[in-house]
Write a protein that holds these residues in place. Structure first.
Motif, short mmCIF file in Angstrom:
data_model
loop_
_atom_site.label_atom_id
_atom_site.label_comp_id
_atom_site.label_asym_id
_atom_site.label_seq_id
_atom_site.Cartn_x
_atom_site.Cartn_y
_atom_site.Cartn_z
N SER A 16 0.83 -1.21 0.00
CA SER A 16 0.00 0.00 0.00
C SER A 16 0.86 1.26 0.00
N GLY A 17 0.25 2.35 -0.38
CA GLY A 17 0.80 3.69 -0.18
C GLY A 17 2.21 3.90 -0.69
N ILE A 18 3.07 4.41 0.18
CA ILE A 18 4.43 4.81 -0.20
C ILE A 18 5.27 3.59 -0.58
N GLY A 19 5.16 2.49 0.19
CA GLY A 19 5.93 1.28 -0.13
C GLY A 19 5.55 0.74 -1.50
N ARG A 38 1.82 -7.44 5.70
CA ARG A 38 0.94 -8.38 6.41
C ARG A 38 -0.37 -8.62 5.63
N ASP A 39 -0.56 -7.85 4.55
CA ASP A 39 -1.79 -7.94 3.74
C ASP A 39 -1.59 -8.95 2.60
N ALA A 40 -1.97 -10.21 2.87
CA ALA A 40 -1.72 -11.29 1.92
C ALA A 40 -2.45 -11.09 0.60
N VAL A 62 4.15 -11.17 6.28
CA VAL A 62 4.99 -11.09 7.47
C VAL A 62 4.51 -9.98 8.41
N ASP A 63 4.67 -10.21 9.70
CA ASP A 63 4.51 -9.12 10.68
C ASP A 63 5.91 -8.57 10.92
N VAL A 64 6.14 -7.33 10.49
CA VAL A 64 7.51 -6.80 10.55
C VAL A 64 8.01 -6.57 11.98
N ASN A 89 12.47 0.05 4.27
CA ASN A 89 11.60 -0.19 5.41
C ASN A 89 10.46 0.83 5.39
N SER A 90 9.31 0.41 4.84
CA SER A 90 8.19 1.35 4.73
C SER A 90 6.98 0.94 5.57
N ALA A 91 6.90 -0.32 6.01
CA ALA A 91 5.74 -0.76 6.79
C ALA A 91 5.58 0.12 8.02
N GLY A 92 4.36 0.49 8.31
CA GLY A 92 4.14 1.31 9.49
C GLY A 92 2.65 1.51 9.75
N ILE A 113 6.01 -1.76 15.76
CA ILE A 113 5.78 -1.79 14.30
C ILE A 113 6.57 -0.70 13.58
N ASP A 114 6.70 0.46 14.19
CA ASP A 114 7.34 1.58 13.45
C ASP A 114 8.83 1.75 13.75
N LEU A 115 9.35 1.08 14.81
CA LEU A 115 10.78 1.23 15.11
C LEU A 115 11.50 -0.12 15.21
N ASN A 139 15.15 3.96 5.03
CA ASN A 139 14.15 3.86 6.08
C ASN A 139 13.12 4.98 5.93
N ILE A 140 11.85 4.61 5.90
CA ILE A 140 10.82 5.64 5.78
C ILE A 140 10.46 6.11 7.19
N ALA A 141 10.95 7.30 7.51
CA ALA A 141 10.65 7.93 8.80
C ALA A 141 9.43 8.82 8.62
N SER A 142 9.45 10.01 9.19
CA SER A 142 8.37 10.98 9.00
C SER A 142 8.88 12.32 9.48
N PRO A 185 8.84 11.82 4.86
CA PRO A 185 7.81 12.52 4.10
C PRO A 185 6.97 13.42 5.00
N GLY A 186 6.39 14.44 4.38
CA GLY A 186 5.32 15.20 5.04
C GLY A 186 4.02 14.45 4.79
N PRO A 187 2.88 15.15 4.98
CA PRO A 187 1.60 14.45 4.77
C PRO A 187 1.42 14.00 3.32
N VAL A 188 1.07 12.73 3.18
CA VAL A 188 0.91 12.12 1.85
C VAL A 188 -0.43 11.38 1.86
N PHE A 189 -1.23 11.57 0.81
CA PHE A 189 -2.51 10.87 0.74
C PHE A 189 -2.29 9.37 0.54
N THR A 190 -2.52 8.59 1.61
CA THR A 190 -2.47 7.12 1.56
C THR A 190 -3.54 6.62 2.55
N PRO A 191 -3.83 5.32 2.57
CA PRO A 191 -4.79 4.81 3.56
C PRO A 191 -4.39 5.14 5.01
N LEU A 192 -3.09 5.39 5.23
CA LEU A 192 -2.62 5.70 6.60
C LEU A 192 -3.30 6.94 7.17
N VAL A 193 -3.61 7.92 6.32
CA VAL A 193 -4.18 9.17 6.81
C VAL A 193 -5.70 9.24 6.57
N1 LIG Z 1 1.12 8.90 4.53
C1 LIG Z 1 1.78 9.82 5.18
O1 LIG Z 1 1.31 10.97 5.30
C2 LIG Z 1 3.13 9.53 5.76
C3 LIG Z 1 3.93 10.60 6.16
C4 LIG Z 1 5.18 10.35 6.71
C5 LIG Z 1 5.61 9.06 6.87
N2 LIG Z 1 4.83 8.02 6.47
C6 LIG Z 1 5.36 6.67 6.67
O2 LIG Z 1 5.39 6.00 5.43
C7 LIG Z 1 5.32 4.60 5.65
C8 LIG Z 1 4.25 4.01 4.75
O3 LIG Z 1 3.00 4.58 5.11
P1 LIG Z 1 1.83 4.79 4.07
O4 LIG Z 1 1.33 6.16 4.21
O5 LIG Z 1 2.22 4.27 2.77
O6 LIG Z 1 0.73 3.85 4.77
P2 LIG Z 1 -0.16 2.66 4.22
O7 LIG Z 1 -1.11 2.34 5.31
O8 LIG Z 1 -0.70 2.99 2.87
O9 LIG Z 1 0.91 1.46 4.05
C9 LIG Z 1 1.50 0.85 5.16
C10 LIG Z 1 1.68 -0.63 4.84
O10 LIG Z 1 2.35 -1.22 5.95
C11 LIG Z 1 1.74 -2.47 6.22
N3 LIG Z 1 1.92 -2.84 7.61
C12 LIG Z 1 1.46 -2.20 8.71
N4 LIG Z 1 1.83 -2.86 9.82
C13 LIG Z 1 2.52 -3.96 9.42
C14 LIG Z 1 3.13 -5.04 10.10
N5 LIG Z 1 3.12 -5.13 11.44
N6 LIG Z 1 3.76 -5.98 9.37
C15 LIG Z 1 3.78 -5.91 8.02
N7 LIG Z 1 3.21 -4.92 7.32
C16 LIG Z 1 2.58 -3.95 8.01
C17 LIG Z 1 0.25 -2.26 5.88
O11 LIG Z 1 -0.41 -3.51 5.64
C18 LIG Z 1 0.35 -1.38 4.65
O12 LIG Z 1 0.37 -2.14 3.45
C19 LIG Z 1 5.01 4.41 7.13
O13 LIG Z 1 6.20 4.06 7.81
C20 LIG Z 1 4.53 5.78 7.56
O14 LIG Z 1 4.76 6.04 8.92
C21 LIG Z 1 3.60 8.23 5.91
#
Ligand SMILES: NC(=O)c1ccc[n+]([C@@H]2O[C@H](COP(=O)([O-])OP(=O)(O)OC[C@H]3O[C@@H](n4cnc5c(N)ncnc54)[C@H](O)[C@@H]3O)[C@@H](O)[C@H]2O)c1
Length: 249
Positions: A16-19, A38-40, A62-64, A89-92, A113-115, A139-142, A185-193
């Motif tokens: 999803s999203g950035i990854g 983790r999304d099979a 996998v659960d990261v 490393n983008s999972a978060g 999950i994030d560190l 590494n995808i931080a924020s 990244p700053g705010p990015v339109f993904t399912p996370l937000v």
């Molecule tokens: N979207 C933003 O505004 C934004 C801004 C700054 C940083 N980030 C960072 O970018 C990264 C990606 O976020 P995104 O916005 O693409 O979100 P997203 O929700 O679109 O994607 C995150 C992916 O991580 C996976 N994931 C979550 N927990 C997991 C786990 N325990 N094991 C395996 N996979 C797992 C989810 O299934 C999902 O596919 C994250 O680390 C997030 O913190 C996002």
């Protein structure tokens, strides 16, 4: 020829999203993909799409945050595609709750999950890179790890931790030819937000010098740059900020 021709890229959070956008950009540059999430269901759909377009791909559900699962994930990558040239490393996850109401489980889950995940994926991957004398870790931080955010002490702490880990590891393994950097990244339109209120998003966008959030495809080129030769060759322990101007360190 793409700039990442034949390179093996292990991307977590790739469903999803950035990854996912980074995986797309790497595929376009000729990389072979090992996608972990983790999304099979999403992983299976992506594997089908990449295979159809001629990109070599393998996946791991996998659960990261889990030490054994991430160790096996890296082993599978090594046996199926070869040792990773690039680790992203983008999972978060993102949750929002003021410190005064935060339960300990919420804190622990965020740090796991994030560190912790970033430590684990580096722990199993970097020895292969050091042995070979080359590799890129991204590494995808924020930007919230730099500026902090209300209701986000856990997320901000985890992301600041990722930036610190990035700098320390970059110093450790840079002399071995392994370059470690972060993207904040700053705010990015993904399912996370998705869960954040429309009012907050409107107010936040108005505050940004660019006046808008980013989209994942605008973050991915920074990950291509950091992985590429010669584009990424001089970045060591840096935190690059595709952030609409939210933070200017
Ligand atoms: N979207 C933003 O505004 C934004 C801004 C700054 C940083 N980030 C960072 O970018 C990264 C990606 O976020 P995104 O916005 O693409 O979100 P997203 O929700 O679109 O994607 C995150 C992916 O991580 C996976 N994931 C979550 N927990 C997991 C786990 N325990 N094991 C395996 N996979 C797992 C989810 O299934 C999902 O596919 C994250 O680390 C997030 O913190 C996002």
């Amino acid at each position: 020829m793409g700039v990442l021709q034949q390179q093996v890229a292990l991307v977590t959070g790739a469903a999803s999203g950035i990854g996912s956008a980074i995986a797309d950009a790497y595929a376009a540059e000729g990389a072979r993909l090992f996608l972990a999430d983790r999304d099979a269901d999403r992983l299976a759909a992506l594997a089908e799409r990449y295979t159809a377009q001629g990109t070599e791909v393998a996946t791991a559900v996998v659960d990261v945050a889990d030490a054994e699962q991430t160790r096996q994930m890296v082993e599978s990558c090594v046996s199926e595609l070869g040792a990773p040239d690039i680790l992203v490393n983008s999972a978060g996850i993102l949750t929002e709750v003021p410190l005064v109401d935060m339960d300990v489980e919420t804190w622990d889950q965020m740090i796991a999950i994030d560190l912790r995940s970033v430590f684990l994926c580096c722990r199993w991957t970097v020895p292969h890179m050091v042995a070979r004398g080359s590799g890129r870790v991204i590494n995808i931080a924020s930007q919230l790890g730099i500026k902090g955010g209300e209701g986000l002490v856990h997320y901000s702490a985890a992301k600041a931790g990722v930036i610190g880990l990035t700098k320390a590891l970059a110093r450790e393994v840079g002399p071995s030819g392994v370059l470690v950097n972060a993207i904040a990244p700053g705010p990015v339109f993904t399912p996370l937000v998705d869960g954040i209120s429309a009012d907050w998003k409107k107010a936040k966008q108005a505050e940004l010098p660019l006046g808008r959030f980013g989209v994942p495809a605008e973050v991915a080129p920074t990950a291509v740059l950091l992985a590429s030769d010669p584009g990424g060759n001089l970045y060591v322990g840096q935190t690059l900020g595709p952030n609409s101007g939210d933070v200017m360190p």
